[in-house]
Design an enzyme around this catalytic site. Sequence first.
Site, PDB file in Angstrom:
ATOM      1  N   ARG A 176       8.859  -0.149   1.282  1.00  0.00           N
ATOM      2  CA  ARG A 176       7.959  -0.536   0.187  1.00  0.00           C
ATOM      3  C   ARG A 176       8.699  -1.350  -0.879  1.00  0.00           C
ATOM      4  O   ARG A 176       8.528  -1.150  -2.072  1.00  0.00           O
ATOM      5  CB  ARG A 176       7.293   0.700  -0.410  1.00  0.00           C
ATOM      6  CG  ARG A 176       6.516   1.513   0.625  1.00  0.00           C
ATOM      7  CD  ARG A 176       5.834   2.709   0.009  1.00  0.00           C
ATOM      8  NE  ARG A 176       5.299   3.614   1.027  1.00  0.00           N
ATOM      9  CZ  ARG A 176       4.099   3.521   1.587  1.00  0.00           C
ATOM     10  NH1 ARG A 176       3.304   2.539   1.243  1.00  0.00           N
ATOM     11  NH2 ARG A 176       3.702   4.392   2.497  1.00  0.00           N
TER      12      ARG A 176
ATOM     13  N   PHE B  45      11.959  -1.419  -1.511  1.00  0.00           N
ATOM     14  CA  PHE B  45      13.269  -0.893  -1.917  1.00  0.00           C
ATOM     15  C   PHE B  45      14.399  -1.598  -1.194  1.00  0.00           C
ATOM     16  O   PHE B  45      15.400  -2.007  -1.803  1.00  0.00           O
ATOM     17  CB  PHE B  45      13.325   0.619  -1.643  1.00  0.00           C
ATOM     18  CG  PHE B  45      14.703   1.201  -1.783  1.00  0.00           C
ATOM     19  CD1 PHE B  45      15.287   1.342  -3.029  1.00  0.00           C
ATOM     20  CD2 PHE B  45      15.428   1.602  -0.667  1.00  0.00           C
ATOM     21  CE1 PHE B  45      16.561   1.871  -3.165  1.00  0.00           C
ATOM     22  CE2 PHE B  45      16.691   2.132  -0.785  1.00  0.00           C
ATOM     23  CZ  PHE B  45      17.267   2.271  -2.038  1.00  0.00           C
ATOM     24  N   LEU B  46      14.262  -1.780   0.121  1.00  0.00           N
ATOM     25  CA  LEU B  46      15.360  -2.339   0.912  1.00  0.00           C
ATOM     26  C   LEU B  46      15.507  -3.852   0.770  1.00  0.00           C
ATOM     27  O   LEU B  46      16.444  -4.431   1.311  1.00  0.00           O
ATOM     28  CB  LEU B  46      15.183  -1.967   2.385  1.00  0.00           C
ATOM     29  CG  LEU B  46      15.385  -0.482   2.700  1.00  0.00           C
ATOM     30  CD1 LEU B  46      14.964  -0.159   4.125  1.00  0.00           C
ATOM     31  CD2 LEU B  46      16.845  -0.076   2.471  1.00  0.00           C
TER      32      LEU B  46
ATOM     33  N   HIS C 228      -7.054   5.679  11.806  1.00  0.00           N
ATOM     34  CA  HIS C 228      -6.176   5.476  10.652  1.00  0.00           C
ATOM     35  C   HIS C 228      -5.501   6.783  10.224  1.00  0.00           C
ATOM     36  O   HIS C 228      -4.313   6.800   9.870  1.00  0.00           O
ATOM     37  CB  HIS C 228      -7.003   4.902   9.500  1.00  0.00           C
ATOM     38  CG  HIS C 228      -6.215   4.108   8.525  1.00  0.00           C
ATOM     39  ND1 HIS C 228      -6.781   3.174   7.696  1.00  0.00           N
ATOM     40  CD2 HIS C 228      -4.893   4.104   8.225  1.00  0.00           C
ATOM     41  CE1 HIS C 228      -5.849   2.624   6.934  1.00  0.00           C
ATOM     42  NE2 HIS C 228      -4.702   3.186   7.229  1.00  0.00           N
TER      43      HIS C 228
ATOM     44  N   TYR D 280      -8.920  -1.207   3.660  1.00  0.00           N
ATOM     45  CA  TYR D 280      -8.242  -2.141   2.771  1.00  0.00           C
ATOM     46  C   TYR D 280      -9.249  -3.001   2.001  1.00  0.00           C
ATOM     47  O   TYR D 280      -9.987  -3.795   2.589  1.00  0.00           O
ATOM     48  CB  TYR D 280      -7.293  -3.051   3.558  1.00  0.00           C
ATOM     49  CG  TYR D 280      -6.246  -2.313   4.356  1.00  0.00           C
ATOM     50  CD1 TYR D 280      -5.874  -1.012   4.053  1.00  0.00           C
ATOM     51  CD2 TYR D 280      -5.611  -2.927   5.431  1.00  0.00           C
ATOM     52  CE1 TYR D 280      -4.912  -0.340   4.795  1.00  0.00           C
ATOM     53  CE2 TYR D 280      -4.647  -2.264   6.173  1.00  0.00           C
ATOM     54  CZ  TYR D 280      -4.309  -0.969   5.854  1.00  0.00           C
ATOM     55  OH  TYR D 280      -3.361  -0.320   6.589  1.00  0.00           O
TER      56      TYR D 280
ATOM     57  N   SER E 202       5.804  -0.376   6.629  1.00  0.00           N
ATOM     58  CA  SER E 202       6.739  -0.268   5.494  1.00  0.00           C
ATOM     59  C   SER E 202       8.196  -0.263   5.958  1.00  0.00           C
ATOM     60  O   SER E 202       8.990   0.570   5.526  1.00  0.00           O
ATOM     61  CB  SER E 202       6.444   0.969   4.648  1.00  0.00           C
ATOM     62  OG  SER E 202       5.173   0.876   4.035  1.00  0.00           O
ATOM     63  N   PRO E 203       8.587  -1.189   6.846  1.00  0.00           N
ATOM     64  CA  PRO E 203       9.977  -1.227   7.324  1.00  0.00           C
ATOM     65  C   PRO E 203      10.963  -1.616   6.226  1.00  0.00           C
ATOM     66  O   PRO E 203      12.173  -1.424   6.387  1.00  0.00           O
ATOM     67  CB  PRO E 203       9.934  -2.281   8.429  1.00  0.00           C
ATOM     68  CG  PRO E 203       8.825  -3.200   8.016  1.00  0.00           C
ATOM     69  CD  PRO E 203       7.789  -2.289   7.417  1.00  0.00           C
ATOM     70  N   LEU E 204      10.449  -2.153   5.117  1.00  0.00           N
ATOM     71  CA  LEU E 204      11.308  -2.523   3.981  1.00  0.00           C
ATOM     72  C   LEU E 204      11.280  -1.461   2.892  1.00  0.00           C
ATOM     73  O   LEU E 204      11.685  -1.713   1.761  1.00  0.00           O
ATOM     74  CB  LEU E 204      10.870  -3.876   3.411  1.00  0.00           C
ATOM     75  CG  LEU E 204      10.981  -5.040   4.404  1.00  0.00           C
ATOM     76  CD1 LEU E 204      10.390  -6.310   3.816  1.00  0.00           C
ATOM     77  CD2 LEU E 204      12.437  -5.262   4.799  1.00  0.00           C
TER      78      LEU E 204
END
Length: 329
Positions: free
Chosen positions: A204, A206-207, A121, A55, A200-202
């Site tokens: 990315r 969208f949710l 990773h 990162y 990315s539970p959301l």
Amino acid sequence: MERRRIGPFSASALTLGCMNLSHAYGTPPDRGTAEALLRRALDSGVDFFDTAALYGFGSNETLVGEVLRPHRKRITLASKCGMTGVDGKKVIDGRPETILRTCDDSLKRLGTEVIDLYYLHRRDRQVPIEESVGALARLVEQGKIRAVGLSEVSAETIRRAHAEHPITAVQSEYSLWTRNPEIAVLETCRELGAAFVAFSPLARSFLTGKLTDPSTQLEDKDIRRQMPRFEAEAYAGNLKLLDGHKAMAAETGCTPAQLALAWVLARGDNVFALFGTKSIAHLDENLGADGLKLPPETISRLDQLINQNTVVGARYSAAIQTEIDTEEF
């Protein structure tokens, strides 16, 4: 804040991924904003932070280290090796000598003597997983890391790795619209006593319901522009799923983002929700999912609404998919 076991640690179930502050999602926030966000998360009860050598090609570890070093004993610190920046390009390299060197570099940037949870990773297909994990086991013996994790791997790889050294955690993308871990990885983690860290539970963003037009809302260098699900035709199809998601959030008395996070945390007591954000307002909203328990009927309706059969588009491009070891539907 709700806490869960992850190997020898007890950590906040809602976990902050720090990648957004330095990497991949368009222009990073300025240093002051990034520092303020990390401190706000800590003050709000988050004590599980996730970074990686990749990162910002090291700059994210430096940021996290400098801000959180005074609070080191309060937090569970995770980083990753096996995928780094070399001459400005991403390189997957799971050779033992590279892993050992990367860890030393990460320890310096993080300003710590030990990393609590150190993930491979990505699996390097040119190197047997036993060799890569053997290097991680050596780091445990040397006292440089406390626990070993894997990222974006299959159940078969987890079992092979676990035979070499106990795997404390597996990190992979998981949300209502990415269900791949349900094929075998979630069950394998439960069987082996490993935690599952869902990144990315959301979906990315969208949710969250806030990303309505990727073509105008995403910067040119945002990684989502290379993802099939965010292409115009596919995203238009996926947006049709959001009305039902928003309606269920309203019924539950929460925001769409909080509903999505609560769904992830409901998948098992060993599951953590690893989200990232550049916005303190979004951080506060996401942390509002703490303690939110969804009725079984709501979970069932969400499962039926958004799943691998209703989402339009592949998760990754064909080129990126070759880097992933997870099972595919």
